[in-house]
Structures are given as structure tokens and as C-alpha cells.
Motif scaffolding. Sequence first.
Motif, PDB file in Angstrom:
ATOM      1  N   ALA A  68      -1.651   7.739   9.890  1.00  0.00           N
ATOM      2  CA  ALA A  68      -1.161   6.415   9.249  1.00  0.00           C
ATOM      3  C   ALA A  68      -0.711   5.483  10.334  1.00  0.00           C
TER       4      ALA A  68
ATOM      5  N   GLU B  81      -3.736   3.901  11.818  1.00  0.00           N
ATOM      6  CA  GLU B  81      -4.441   2.663  10.941  1.00  0.00           C
ATOM      7  C   GLU B  81      -3.503   1.495  10.878  1.00  0.00           C
TER       8      GLU B  81
ATOM      9  N   ASP C 106       0.753   3.860  -1.994  1.00  0.00           N
ATOM     10  CA  ASP C 106       0.269   5.206  -1.913  1.00  0.00           C
ATOM     11  C   ASP C 106      -0.187   5.679  -0.663  1.00  0.00           C
ATOM     12  N   GLU C 107      -0.727   4.622   0.311  1.00  0.00           N
ATOM     13  CA  GLU C 107      -1.268   5.219   1.714  1.00  0.00           C
ATOM     14  C   GLU C 107      -0.199   5.190   2.459  1.00  0.00           C
ATOM     15  N   PHE C 108       0.784   4.220   2.745  1.00  0.00           N
ATOM     16  CA  PHE C 108       1.767   4.300   3.567  1.00  0.00           C
ATOM     17  C   PHE C 108       3.235   4.472   3.173  1.00  0.00           C
TER      18      PHE C 108
ATOM     19  N   ASP D 136       2.677  11.466   9.349  1.00  0.00           N
ATOM     20  CA  ASP D 136       1.268  11.462   9.650  1.00  0.00           C
ATOM     21  C   ASP D 136       0.857  10.602  10.773  1.00  0.00           C
TER      22      ASP D 136
ATOM     23  N   LYS E 194       0.608  -1.240  -0.126  1.00  0.00           N
ATOM     24  CA  LYS E 194      -0.060   0.042  -0.163  1.00  0.00           C
ATOM     25  C   LYS E 194       0.812   1.123   0.045  1.00  0.00           C
TER      26      LYS E 194
END
Length: 742
Positions: free
Chosen positions: A713, A716, A678-680, A710, A676
Motif C-alpha cells: 500500500a 502504491e 477501501d484500498e488505503f 501493508d 480510496k
Amino acid sequence: MYADIIVDISVESLDRSFQYRIPEELEAKAEIGERVWISFGNRKSYIKGYIVGISDRAKIDPSKIKPIRGIVEGEVSVDDRMIKLAAWMKENFGSTFNEALKCVIPIKKKVQNLVKRRILPKADRDILNAAYATAVRKKHKAKERLLFELLGEYEYGLDYSLVVQKLNVSAQTIQSLITEGLIELESETVLRNPLERLENDRGFACELNPSQKAVAESIWADLRAGIRNDYLIHGITGSGKTEVYMAVIDEVIRQGKQVIMLIPEIALTYQTVKRFYRRFGDSISIMNSKLSAGERYDQYLKAKQGLTQIVIGPRSAIFMPFDRLGLIIMDEEHESSYKSENSPKYSTRELALKRAEMEGASVILGSATPSLESYSAAKAGRIKLFELKERAGGAELPQIDVVDLREEMRSGNRSMFSRRLRELIEDRLSRNEQTMLFLNRRGHSSFVNCRECGKVLKCPHCDVSLTYHNNGRLMCHYCGYSADMVAKCPSCGSPYIKAFGIGTQKVEEQLIKEFPGIRVLRMDADTTRAKDGYEEILSAFANNEADILVGTQMIVKGHDFHNVTLVGILLADMSLYSSDFRSAERTYELLAQAAGRAGRGSRKGEVVIQTYNPEHYAIETAARNDYEAFYNEEMSFRKLLNYPPSWNMLRIMTLSEKQQCAERLAAVLKELIEKKKDEFGRVKVFGPAAAPVFKVNDVYRMHIYLKSADYSALVELKNYMSDYINDNPDKDTAVQFDFNPL
């Protein structure tokens, strides 16, 4: 009616609510926050749970919903606002909901009420006089004593316990007089008051100087306009921050609201509470671990019933159940003791800001050495910043001397006291002035230092000091790098290289040896175990019963002794090179706070800082009392290496009999982050590495560190790891989460 219940078992897989039916006979008692008995799963015995919601709708077939079996008697219920706070803690600090719920109840059990009884006359004076004469004639001595005293105190009556203890009158004698209709008993429930020994001069207030007044008036303006703001008061030691707090508290109380005053640890309560009690009298309560169970319960009850307006205490006081909370003050906000050591490992500062936001209250953070987190938030405009740059009452800042211990060694002085410090101690003894000697010691880890050139062995990857272990290895507890202990300094070749460690007891022994006849008090974890340990030591020193007070960091925080004109910091390097990226910040804080104890009266103070590294920026800026210069230097270092507050960190600690567990979790994390991107994509993973205490009772403790700019993040990823652990349970492994760990 149905109740959503959190089961009182701290297991991640059960970290959700289960619905139960509320029997009719319990509907009046079953409220949100109550603890109840329930049957759960295939267990034969009942277990406890917390009601976190009530509804008239069943979530599943009503015939399959079990009933609540009963209310747990004698336990304190949870306020519904505290339940919301617990839910936020669970999400943002990483724990089970059940652990967070237990955290928000500072008092777990109800305690039997303290009842005071008085003996009052029931008959008129003539009848009592006749009864007294009869008792004398018949030689009923106990009745004679009681009736004689009662006739003398006819209007007020007598305290029951005094009659039994001092007059030696038995309960049977008292009962016989009740039966005869001569006396009656009056019972009254009273709340225990741990402050009753303090003198009350209610209303006493110091006049604020122009700088203090400007700060107070700015905050008053917001309060009167109904503006909710958060503030940071950066005031040098002795600048009178406490007087500003009290002036603001006056306004909050005038508006009919309540105040939580947080202090970093029990060592501060004695002097702080004395000052507040003098100003606010019985409006204040205290809460700390040294109180008895009865005292703690009664202080909690006073807050819950609105019988107190101000609660003073360490971090657990943030959970006091005020209904009209108007202000939270966090004094010495930089202190590490504000971070919880148990799950949930919450930051009291973040919790105070969140609770204030939820309840429409304001927060004041105060410190002479603000944490980088708070100061950077103030610089960014998220918190309103005030500066107090002068000492109140015209007192001068102390003169600070930095002594290079390398030079002391070269000149043949191998004592723990430099020539300059010894000379100043002798001078203070001759003038009957007092000295404080501070041993800058934190934790159990030792760093390795060359006494010839000052070189400290560091991790080549993390720029933190390597920790010496008993097996002869040097280790970094962030990335896991390790190396053999060296016999000679790699910088200058000197054989005078070793792991450092020294204790307060050794300092006390050396003082008595080098200064015969000296009166020494020692203040550390060993000498303050008793309930009144802090108070007794501080009172004795305040009353000039000792020439020197030796101690760890608990002696340098907030204390105000006007006869102290000398402070000696024996080894600044002991915190400067701990295996922690915050070591420079901790050192600056401790040196500035320690120096601030000197010269708080009419006489100017002196401070001696002994170090092997006088050129280090933390020591140089502390000697100049230049926080801004230190902040700029330290923040550039944090930004360069992506440490908080520039970025955020999450530490995942595994406790397992198998070291491979941490390696497996780290691999899962790295695979997820790669998948992931893009996210992390900007999250960095370090480790696993051995914890500073690597093995306890055959259980290995390993750390995995995650860094990200972040915070959400990291939250999550924490949630993902919790789900992964639940889906792949290992009964021999426990996992703990710690955001921005200390």
C-alpha cells in the motif's frame, strides 16, 4: 536492431526507457548494460544513457528513431541481472531507475591496468659475458651494473622498475641493449592486491565446538540437498559466529560457488579480513572506500572474471558481479550503516534477501543483537533461527555493573567518570590490562534530561524524546509538536535540567588530566580519516601501545582484544533518548556489543554502564544479557504505536525554498486516502514536521510520515505521489522517499 535506453538524467519525468537505433558498426559492442552517447530532445550536445533492453522491433515509425552516437569508452557496463535488481530497487525503495542503475555499479570507471615488466636475457651466457667485459673496459658503468646483475639472475631475469630505481640504469641504456639483441622485455598485466601485506596460512581452521558444529551441519545439509534457505544466527558476543561462517563458506566454495561477506563498516575490515585471509588466502578480495581507484577496479575485475571466490566489504559489496553466487553473509546485520543514506535509500538486508532469491543463493544474517525486523521474521518462521548461547573457548561473559549517575551527583561527584569506573581503571593500569571507554553518541541532536531525577522531556503524541534546538525550542520530528525550553524540571522542580552533548576529545582530555602518564588512543571520525587510520589505531591497541582506547560506536563492533578486561560506557542515555522510536533498540544493541568487548581472553572482564535511568528496560536487559526479554518488551511498544516491524513506514522528505510544499503534498495524500478508503483506509498520515536539520542553504527540509501494515500500500502511494509530482512539476522542490527509515 534497436536499444531501449534509460537517459542519464535523474528526473522523475524521464524515468522510462527511450528507443534508439543501433548502427551496424556498433552492433557488436552495443550490449545490455553498456553506457552510450545519444542525442536527446533539443540538446545540442550528446548525453549518456544505459542500454536496458535490445530488440529487432521498432516501437514507433523507424524513420523517427534516432541512432546511438557511440559507446562511452572507459566505463564499466551493468550486468543484466543487476539491471533487474535495479528495477526492483526503484519500485520498492523509491528512486528513479537511473539512480538505481548507478547504485548497482560499485565501480564506475575503468582504470589503467598495472603492468609489470621484466628484463630477460636474449643472448646466451657467453655472449653476455663478452658484452659485460666490453662494458667494463669502456667504463660504461650503467651497462656494467645491469649485465652483472642479469648474469646472476640468468634464469629469472630482473624486475624493470628495480633496474631503473635501484641500479640507476636509464631507459636509453636498456633500449640500447635491446637493439644489440642482448636482452628483451616481457610485460605482464597484474591485478593490484591490497592484501599482499597479510600473512597467509591457508587452510588454517579452528575446530568447532558442539553448538557451532550443530549450526554448521544444519546449513551444510540444506546446501548439499540443494535447498535454498535464509538463516539468522543469534549468537552472544564471543560465541564464534565467524567460525561458523567460515565453515559454511568452505562448503559453498567446494560446490564451485561464490560468497559475498558483508560487514557493517570499514572499522571491521582489518580484523575480519585478517582472519579470513588466514583461512582462505588469495581466494578473497576486499572492497571498501579506503582502497585506491586502481585497487577497487581490480577487485571488481577479479569478481567479474571469476578470479576470486569471496568478497568482503560493507554494503556496496552486495552489488559485486558474481556469476555463481551461492551465499550472502551479513554479519552484525542489525547495524544502521547497512541502510543507504542516498537515493535509493535501500535496506541491504532486504536487498540481500532479494538478490539471493533471484540467483538461487542462501543468506545468513548474524548478530548478538538482531534487529527486531530479522528476529520477528525468524519467530514467524520466514527465516531459520539458530542460537549460540555460550562463548567459544570457554571464556566467561563479563560482570556488568550499572552505575546511577543521579547518586553520583548527590554524593558530589561531577566528573564524567563514576567512582566505580575510576577505581576499576586504576586497577587495570596497575595490572597492565587494557580498557575501552565507549561514548554512546549518535548524531548531532541533544535530548533534555534532569540530572536530579532522570526525567527526559518527551513528545506527548509520539513517545519519542523532544530535540533541543538552538533557538530555545523543543521539537518532535515525527508530528511537528513543539514547546519552549523549560528552566526547571516539570517532574521534580530541579534547576539541573539541560540538553546533553559530550565528545570523545573531551573524554580523552579528561583522562589525561585525571590519570597522569596514561597512554590514550582515540578512535572516531576525526582520527580515522586517513586511508590506514582504522588499521593503525587498532594495530597499536592490539600491540599494547595504549592503556585505554576511547571511541564512538566504531570501537565496539566485532573487535577482539584479549588484553581488554574493562569496558566503560560513559553515558548510556545519549542513545536511549535520541529523537527516534528505535532509540531503546539502538541502546540495547550498543550496550550489549560494547559489553561484549570485555573478557574475551582467559581473564574475566568487567563492564560499567553509567546512566541517569538505570531502571529503563533497555539498560536492565542489556545488563542481564537477556535479548529475549528486551525483544518482548520492545515489540509490545512497537505494536501498540504501529511502528516497524509491526507496521511499515514511508517517509516523504521535501526539499524546497517554500515550506508550503510539504503541506500541499500532505493534503493531497490525505484527500486520496479519504477518497480510496477501501484500498488505503488503514494508512495513517503524520506531519508535515520539520526534519532534524530543518534548513540548509535556505532550503527547508520537511517530513511527512505514512504508516501501514501493508508494505505494498505504501509502494502504491509512493507511485501515486511520483505521478502527481510529475504532473505538477515544481522546479524549486525535490522529493525523496524512504521506506522504514532510520
